[in-house]
Design a protein around this motif. Structure first.
Motif, PDB file in Angstrom:
ATOM      1  N   ARG B  95       0.791  -1.080  -0.058  1.00 20.44           N
ATOM      2  CA  ARG B  95       0.013  -0.225   0.350  1.00 20.44           C
ATOM      3  C   ARG B  95       0.803   1.328  -0.330  1.00 20.44           C
ATOM      4  O   ARG B  95       1.985   1.485   0.626  1.00 20.44           O
ATOM      5  CB  ARG B  95      -0.633  -0.282   1.225  1.00 20.44           C
ATOM      6  N   LEU B 139       0.956  12.498   8.109  1.00 18.39           N
ATOM      7  CA  LEU B 139       2.389  12.048   7.991  1.00 18.39           C
ATOM      8  C   LEU B 139       3.628  11.791   9.136  1.00 18.39           C
ATOM      9  O   LEU B 139       4.316  10.585   9.154  1.00 18.39           O
ATOM     10  CB  LEU B 139       3.355  13.701   6.673  1.00 18.39           C
ATOM     11  N   THR B 140       2.936  12.811  10.205  1.00 20.48           N
ATOM     12  CA  THR B 140       4.261  12.935  11.108  1.00 20.48           C
ATOM     13  C   THR B 140       4.046  11.334  12.084  1.00 20.48           C
ATOM     14  O   THR B 140       4.454  10.796  12.594  1.00 20.48           O
ATOM     15  CB  THR B 140       4.419  13.598  12.259  1.00 20.48           C
ATOM     16  N   GLU B 141       2.397  11.011  12.493  1.00 19.39           N
ATOM     17  CA  GLU B 141       2.048  10.118  12.703  1.00 19.39           C
ATOM     18  C   GLU B 141       2.369   8.586  12.264  1.00 19.39           C
ATOM     19  O   GLU B 141       2.384   7.428  12.959  1.00 19.39           O
ATOM     20  CB  GLU B 141       0.939  10.114  13.704  1.00 19.39           C
ATOM     21  N   GLY B 142       2.470   8.452  11.252  1.00 21.27           N
ATOM     22  CA  GLY B 142       3.071   7.179  10.466  1.00 21.27           C
ATOM     23  C   GLY B 142       1.522   7.197   9.714  1.00 21.27           C
ATOM     24  O   GLY B 142       1.822   5.660   9.322  1.00 21.27           O
ATOM     25  N   ARG B 274       8.489  11.505   5.418  1.00 25.57           N
ATOM     26  CA  ARG B 274       9.462  11.750   6.730  1.00 25.57           C
ATOM     27  C   ARG B 274      10.725  10.607   5.877  1.00 25.57           C
ATOM     28  O   ARG B 274      11.076  10.090   5.501  1.00 25.57           O
ATOM     29  CB  ARG B 274       9.076  10.252   7.379  1.00 25.57           C
ATOM     30  N   THR B 276      12.628   9.705   8.207  1.00 26.34           N
ATOM     31  CA  THR B 276      13.472   8.158   8.041  1.00 26.34           C
ATOM     32  C   THR B 276      12.262   6.667   7.448  1.00 26.34           C
ATOM     33  O   THR B 276      12.799   6.278   7.844  1.00 26.34           O
ATOM     34  CB  THR B 276      12.865   7.534   9.276  1.00 26.34           C
ATOM     35  N   SER B 277      11.880   7.513   6.700  1.00 20.05           N
ATOM     36  CA  SER B 277      11.018   6.607   5.961  1.00 20.05           C
ATOM     37  C   SER B 277      11.804   5.482   5.172  1.00 20.05           C
ATOM     38  O   SER B 277      12.667   6.298   3.837  1.00 20.05           O
ATOM     39  CB  SER B 277       9.914   6.941   4.996  1.00 20.05           C
ATOM     40  N   PRO B 278      11.811   4.279   5.222  1.00 23.02           N
ATOM     41  CA  PRO B 278      12.657   3.778   4.628  1.00 23.02           C
ATOM     42  C   PRO B 278      11.952   3.097   3.624  1.00 23.02           C
ATOM     43  O   PRO B 278      12.543   2.927   2.183  1.00 23.02           O
ATOM     44  CB  PRO B 278      12.503   1.903   5.505  1.00 23.02           C
TER      45      PRO B 278
END
Lengths: 303, 303
Positions: B95, B139-142, B274, B276-278
DNA sequence: ATTTGCCATAAGAAAAAATTATCGAGCAGA
DNA sequence: TCTGCTCGATAATTTTTTCTTATGGCAAAT
């Protein structure tokens, strides 16, 4: 590559649920670097990031999410393995494949089954009734767990446990009631009805009479003790049966039972199993129950 | 105890299928003692014998039989983990949760979806359309993977990629067609219709006119660009819309479009995620596709 | 700006697992 | 009955893995 370890999966699950390396490590009873390294290697093996390490929190990636579902399932199944083993520790569980020779089965089996299923609720007992040589073969091949036979078998591959020794008794026509029981020399002159070849009981009967088993008989062999007794009732001859069979077989036939004396013929019944069987402990328990069953039967007869 | 290893399960399976320590070890590419020891420890951990070591062959015990069924299942599932990871290596899979602001979504999204689903067959795209502050929060909260917004956002937690810069154009009543486009000072004297508060596009419009966004307007805010244009068509006032919206919004309204000049008002649209997003690599790909989508749209307009 | 919380990394120690070598039990062929 | 052979168990040693402790660095909070 294919080097995933369960440990890694456990660490993974802990980290997924705690969202925090330190706490996850604590939950796993290891230090944080240990967990960090394992997670890292897991991700490396997979070639994919499982967690997103933000400064504030550790979150599963989309893939990690899907991964965790499967991991949880796997870990659950792995834990079940342990449960399963633990459950089957002392109580004998699963199937017990038991062979019994035909001259014992009809008389002893009902009692054995009853006693076994009482003491070993979870055990489902498979019974195979056939002649000794086949029992021995199937035991050797691992298709049976144990067998109840007449001893001795003297196969070094087997553990042999004697259960009881019983007399063999003479069955004659009702007409002979009152006449003295013949000794074995006299017996040899009578028409002795025997089981078909292959039955150990046949050989034991012949042996008692000192008749070589190779000697051909008159072709009147019966396929079961029941048949023999019926034939005796019809006046065709006499026969020997184990004492255990008396109540069942002589109930409805016009025959009488005579005991030999000095020496009485006997057979010893025992249980055998592969010496290598890991069920050994359990099988000894089963042997005890079989012995008890025989005692029950005997007590019942003598009422 | 709970120290089963996958290695042990693999050795176990090999031994169960080969029935021979040497060959099983070979199949596992280890030496026979290694396998022997692991099997032994497995049995010790479980507290149960899994194999019956006969002189001639190695056989599963009854418990081992049941055990092996489960082990096979588990190993299969473990292998699937690897497969799953491998499958999602390069191609973005799963997703993609994409946020878009309302002044972009209606015009660009159809194209984006079309292009994305062409290049990333396996990707199912979830779109969230809402105002910038909420997108940033999610976005911040994932809860989102990326968002398409007007730049700058200047959040150090985000990677920010500019996609394109577009003009803002004036929408007037048809009646005004032919009259010169007012400059921003003149504009301030006109009845300027704006989006509701919270839309970044509202602020950008006000900023162009040098009107402080805190200044209360006449209460004629529209909830969408479409509404604004309809109002303009009804002769209520004028408005600004992004050039991207022109084909869609001015098609069926009796309005005309005028371009400012020197300086033209613009907004820069970009994508954020983010840091940090992989998914970073993948998201850059997505950004490229979004950019391409905008180009497509522009090319189409200029036909 | 400094402190704090948190994860990554490094180095050395401990634990686990592999290898080589060898033993001994059970079969089989002489 | 002996003898050689196959095969699994065991022992001693080396290699690999996985810990722990110590430390570094980054980002958030004070």
């Amino acid at each position: 590559m294919a080097n995933l370890t369960i440990r890694q999966l456990r660490y993974f699950e802990a980290l997924a649920t705690h969202g925090h390396f330190g706490r996850a490590a604590e939950a796993c009873a290891v230090t944080q670097p240990a967990l960090s390294v394992q997670i890292k290697e897991l991700e490396q093996d997979l070639g994919t990031k499982l967690f997103e390490r933000g400064a504030r929190q550790v979150r599963l990636t989309g893939f990690g999410e899907e991964f965790s579902l499967r991991v949880r399932d796997i870990l659950h199944r792995v834990d079940e393995l342990g449960d399963m083993a633990r459950a089957s520790h002392d109580k004998m569980v699963g199937r017990l494949r038991l062979g019994v020779i035909p001259t014992i089965a009809p008389y002893l089996l009902p009692r054995i089954i009853a006693n076994l299923s009482q003491s070993h609720q979870e055990l489902d007992v498979h019974v195979r009734e056939t002649l000794t040589p086949r029992l021995v073969q199937e035991l050797t091949e691992g298709r049976l767990d144990a067998a109840i036979v007449a001893l001795p078998i003297s196969d070094p591959a087997f553990t042999e446990v004697a259960l009881f020794t019983e007399n063999m008794v003479l069955v004659r026509s009702d007409a002979d009631a009152g006449t003295p029981v013949p000794d074995k020399e006299a017996l040899r002159e009578m028409r002795l009805l025997l089981l078909e070849e292959g039955h150990c009981f046949r050989d034991q009967a012949l042996s008692f009479c000192n008749i070589p088993s190779s000697l051909p008989q008159e072709g009147l062999d019966g396929s079961s003790l029941s048949t023999l007794v019926q034939m005796v009732g019809a006046g065709i001859g006499v026969t020997l049966i184990p004492e255990m069979a008396v109540p069942v077989e002589t109930r409805s036939a016009s025959v009488c039972v005579g005991h030999f004396r000095n020496p009485q013929p006997t057979r010893t019944v025992g249980m055998i199993w592969r010496r290598t069987s890991p069920l050994a402990d359990h099988l000894q328990q089963v042997a005890d129950i079989v012995q008890q069953s025989a005692n029950d039967l005997r007590a019942e007869e003598n009422i």
